[in-house]
Motif scaffolding. Structure first.
Motif, mmCIF file in Angstrom:
data_model
loop_
_atom_site.group_PDB
_atom_site.id
_atom_site.type_symbol
_atom_site.label_atom_id
_atom_site.label_comp_id
_atom_site.label_asym_id
_atom_site.label_seq_id
_atom_site.Cartn_x
_atom_site.Cartn_y
_atom_site.Cartn_z
ATOM 1 N N TRP A 249 -6.079 1.493 9.354
ATOM 2 C CA TRP A 249 -6.273 0.962 8.009
ATOM 3 C C TRP A 249 -7.481 1.630 7.334
ATOM 4 O O TRP A 249 -7.432 1.980 6.165
ATOM 5 N N GLY B 265 0.818 -1.213 0.000
ATOM 6 C CA GLY B 265 0.000 0.000 0.000
ATOM 7 C C GLY B 265 0.851 1.262 0.000
ATOM 8 O O GLY B 265 0.588 2.213 -0.746
ATOM 9 N N ALA C 118 -3.750 1.342 -4.088
ATOM 10 C CA ALA C 118 -3.437 1.047 -2.690
ATOM 11 C C ALA C 118 -4.686 0.736 -1.889
ATOM 12 O O ALA C 118 -4.603 0.101 -0.828
ATOM 13 N N CYS D 79 -6.929 7.514 0.844
ATOM 14 C CA CYS D 79 -6.662 7.171 -0.559
ATOM 15 C C CYS D 79 -7.801 7.651 -1.451
ATOM 16 O O CYS D 79 -7.570 8.157 -2.564
ATOM 17 N N TYR E 284 -5.401 -2.991 -0.964
ATOM 18 C CA TYR E 284 -4.534 -3.566 0.077
ATOM 19 C C TYR E 284 -4.964 -3.103 1.465
ATOM 20 O O TYR E 284 -5.008 -3.916 2.409
ATOM 21 N N PHE E 285 -5.302 -1.803 1.604
ATOM 22 C CA PHE E 285 -5.728 -1.322 2.923
ATOM 23 C C PHE E 285 -7.109 -1.880 3.301
ATOM 24 O O PHE E 285 -7.385 -2.103 4.485
#
Length: 846
Positions: free
Chosen positions: A668, A639, A651, A675, A654-655
């Motif tokens: 997270w 990320g 990203a 993002c 992934y988070f």
């Protein structure tokens, strides 16, 4: 004086007088030993040495008065210096001597090296060496047909030998080439014999050898059709005697090709052509037939063949195969009978007591020492080990099948073995019974079975105690593991497994020095004990003796070339020794053995990241995530990598996965929202922040983002979020004041626990960032603080006397955004009072 001189002269004259002897033997004296020819004492002979050094020995050659055979009556000097006349010259004329002007007539017998008449100056040459060297031997004419045939035949034999030698050394391709060349030469030989008219002398044995070797080499190189053709040529030729036996080789090829019906056909054809005199060969062919029937699943036919063999010439392998067939058809009673036959098969080897030397006879002791480790004794040991292996395997196989329970069946097998010649196997069978309990997850029964060996002999007791120690160690009952390890060591101090178990129990107690001593002792008892060497390396690693640990694992790598664990330990040691390149090399070897290990891939990514190679690190981290998508460290790195490369939308996935793995960690979810915000999706970011606020209502960072986004988007809920933010900050200040006052020493840990349970376990990291960014907040943050300055404050008990401004500034958890690249667009001119200001003299041009 005159009398003595006359007497001396008279004696010398008498030396030349030959007295007549009645009936003298003319040929006597030839076998008498002449001391003159004694060359052993010439170095000590004074007369001979004087003759060599002076002119004393240079005398004129002898005349006819002193013939060559008897050397006249001249006395010869012996090694003692005296002159003794030869007996052969006493009383008879010398051969070839001139007496009264006439030569003596020759006799019928002529001695070697002597001439009929002595010529002046002749020398003694009995071997005829004065005639010069012998003439050279007459050279053979190689152009004759017979010589060409002999040379070609020798070449063929040499090629066959070279082919066989190449096969024995494992160079099968070279062996085949030599066999083919031998076949070509042999055909040339046959043509030459036919051309020379010697067709009747063609060597059938040589032709047979060439064809058989060629067929064997084809079979060794797995060229089965060519091998079958070559065998067929030999079998069909009626001139070759006993060629029918080669059908066994053809059947073996069909067996390798899994053409089982044809294999059985050729085995039976070979069996019909072998007489009953060759009993062993017939038994082996029948054994092959039984094995083919097993492969075909025809167990009844296989049983027929194996039973015949066991009745005629029983052997261990056939008895084991017979048990397997009975097991396949599920016949309990016949399984028992076959097992009894198996343990009663005579091995035909001598007792081990034969190799124990006696103290009396030295010569017999030397013989025993010579044969103790010879090839024959090694073969006997291998046969015994093979028999024990078959019996153990058969017992473990049929034990659950011959009785209603596994334990009862195993006990029956143990009883049978105890009454046979394999008494020592009974204890091993009982230990295997305990191990079988372990495989069945019945640990209590395994422990009880092993405990029965405590009163047995030392070898069995040591083995049982070793297994018990290992079991307790796995159950983390280290006290019992230590106790049984001691028991195993006391029973057999040279048992490396017992020493390793003892070292493990000490290692767990963190007494690494003592553990290393036990591992070293185990290695002294058994230098090939890989477990002891591995544990010793781990112990040195714990003691920070990295070089010695590296030495242990390098030795272990030489033994276990493809062990991923050993190579990973080497990589870790090189990393600790600050040699990342070597660590990467060893990890690459680990990947070659286990290419899907996510931990190793992540480690490679970490090392490449440390070396500054981001692209290579991303590749290994991505591979690690693909094989194991739940490693939070790998997810976090991927990320961060996408954020750093300005791909925030990539990203997010992934988070989001990190949020699923750790749902109580707010950071997270904040990163997911950030993002969205950075990628320009403000609506999605706002929804995410609202969702975070519902789950974590006391999170300051989330409230700050909500105030900021609400203000930018002109939402009505801005004032509500600002009020909540102020309350949360007040609560935070109260908690900080309580900590500073020190009312309760343990309040800090309880507060962190409460915060963690409330879902703010990740808030501390974010709060630190927010506090650290408060003093250096951006201009936007200051303007936002000025806008919300008029919001109503709260009347908390410990509020400061002066009104405090609301701190709505924030710090992005993903870090500051990258500046947008400048373009050629015209910058908007803001209205300001720059033109009204007065310029100082220092700003005016000179």
């Amino acid at each position: 004086m005159s009398v003595s001189l006359k007497h001396l002269i008279g004696e010398r004259e008498m030396e030349n007088v030959h007295l007549a002897v009645e009936e003298e033997d003319l040929y006597s004296g030839y076998n008498d030993y002449n001391p003159t020819f004694d060359s052993e004492e010439l170095e000590n002979d004074v007369g001979f040495q004087q003759a060599v050094r002076t002119s004393h020995g240079r005398r004129p050659p002898m005349t006819a008065k002193f013939p060559g055979t008897a050397i006249g009556a001249r006395p010869l000097a012996s090694s003692f210096g005296s002159r003794v006349p030869l007996a052969s010259s006493m009383g008879r004329p010398m051969t070839g001597a001139v007496q009264d002007g006439a030569a003596r007539p020759m006799t019928a017998v002529r001695a070697a090296g002597y001439t009929s008449s002595l010529t002046r100056g002749s020398t003694f040459d009995p071997l005829g060496q004065s005639k010069g060297p012998a003439p050279p031997l007459e050279a053979k004419n190689e152009d004759t047909p017979e010589e060409k045939i002999k040379i070609l035949e020798k070449k063929v034999n040499d090629l066959i030998e070279e082919s066989c030698m190449a096969q024995s050394m494992g160079t099968l391709q070279l062996a085949l080439e030599k066999a083919k060349e031998a076949g070509r030469k042999e055909r040339m030989l046959v043509r030459q014999r036919e051309q020379s008219g010697n067709a009747d002398h063609i060597s059938l044995d040589l032709t047979y050898s060439v064809l058989l070797n060629l067929a064997n080499q084809y079979a060794n190189n797995e060229m089965y059709p060519e091998a079958l053709n070559s065998y067929q040529v030999i079998v069909k030729n009626k001139m070759f005697s006993n060629a029918g036996r080669l059908k066994v080789n053809m059947a073996n090829i069909y067996f390798k090709q899994k053409n089982y019906p044809k294999a059985i056909k050729f085995y039976r054809m070979a069996l019909d052509q072998i007489s009953n005199a060759h009993k062993e060969m017939r038994i082996k062919i029948m054994q092959n037939i039984g094995v083919v029937f097993v492969r075909m699943g025809q167990y009844s036919d296989a049983i027929t063949s194996f039973e015949h063999i066991m009745s005629e010439s029983p052997n261990i392998k056939t008895g084991f195969n017979l048990i397997l067939c009975y097991y396949a058809i599920g016949d309990r009673e016949r399984m028992k009978k076959a097992f009894q036959k198996l343990i009663s098969v005579p091995l035909g080897i001598d007792d081990e007591d034969k190799y124990i030397p006696s103290n009396d006879d030295t010569s017999s002791n030397m013989v025993i020492e010579a044969i103790k480790n010879d090839t024959l004794h090694q073969m006997e040991r291998d046969l015994k080990v093979l028999a024990e292996k078959y019996i153990m395997t058969a017992a473990k196989l049929i034990a659950p099948a011959i009785e209603t329970s596994f334990a009862t069946g195993f006990d029956w097998c143990v009883d049978m073995v105890k009454s046979s010649q394999y008494v020592e196997l009974a204890n091993d069978l009982e230990i295997n019974k305990a191990i079988t309990y372990l495989r069945q997850k019945d640990f209590n029964q395994a422990v009880e079975t092993l405990k029965t060996f405590e009163k047995k002999d030392s070898r069995v007791k040591s083995a049982a105690a070793t297994n018990l120690s290992f079991l307790y160690f796995l159950e983390k009952d280290y006290d019992h593991a230590d106790r049984y390890a001691d028991l195993a060591m006391n029973a057999d101090r040279y048992n490396p497994a017992a020493l390793i178990n003892k070292g493990n129990t000490v290692y767990v107690k963190q007494d690494y020095e003592k553990a290393a001593e036990f591992y070293k002792e185990a290695l002294r008892n058994d230098s090939s004990c890989t477990e002891a060497l591995y544990n010793l390396g781990l112990t040195y690693k714990k003691l920070n003796r990295l070089e010695e640990a590296l030495d242990c694992f390098l030795k272990l790598h030489a033994i276990l070339r493809n062990s991923a664990q050993v190579m990973y330990q080497l990589a870790q040691l090189y990393e600790l020794l600050e040699d990342p390149q070597q660590a990467i090399e060893w990890l690459m070897q680990v990947i070659s053995v286990t290419p899907t290990d996510p931990q190793v891939l992540a480690k490679l990514g970490e090392l490449h990241d440390g070396e500054g190679d981001k692209s290579q690190a991303f590749q290994y981290y991505y591979e690690s995530f693909r094989y194991f998508p739940s490693n939070i460290d790998v997810i976090e790195w991927l990320g961060a990598y996408y954020i750093e490369t300005q791909f925030c939308e990539k990203a997010i996935q992934y988070f989001e996965r990190a949020t699923l793995i750790q749902p109580t960690q707010v950071k997270w979810q904040l990163m997911v929202a950030s993002c969205y915000r950075r990628s320009g999706n403000y609506q999605k970011a706002l929804e995410t922040y609202k969702d975070i606020h519902r789950k974590f209502p006391e999170n300051v960072e989330c409230l700050r983002f909500l105030v900021r986004l609400g203000t930018d988007m002109g939402l009505k809920e801005v004032q509500e979020y600002a009020t909540k933010l102020k309350k949360v900050e007040k609560m935070k200040e109260l908690k900080e004041q309580r900590v500073k006052s020190g009312r309760e020493g343990s309040a800090r840990s309880r507060r962190e626990g409460r915060e963690g349970s409330a879902g703010s376990a990740g808030t501390s990291d974010v709060d630190v960032k927010a506090d650290s960014g408060h003093s250096s907040s951006s201009t936007k943050g200051e303007r936002l603080s000025a806008k919300v300055r008029s919001l109503p404050g709260s009347n908390e008990p410990y509020e400061a006397s002066s009104p405090k401004e609301l701190d709505a500034s924030y710090v992005d958890p993903l870090g500051p955004q990258m500046e947008r690249p400048k373009t050629g667009a015209k910058k908007r001119v803001e209205d300001d009072d720059f033109a009204d200001e007065e310029l100082g003299d220092d700003l005016l041009p000179e």
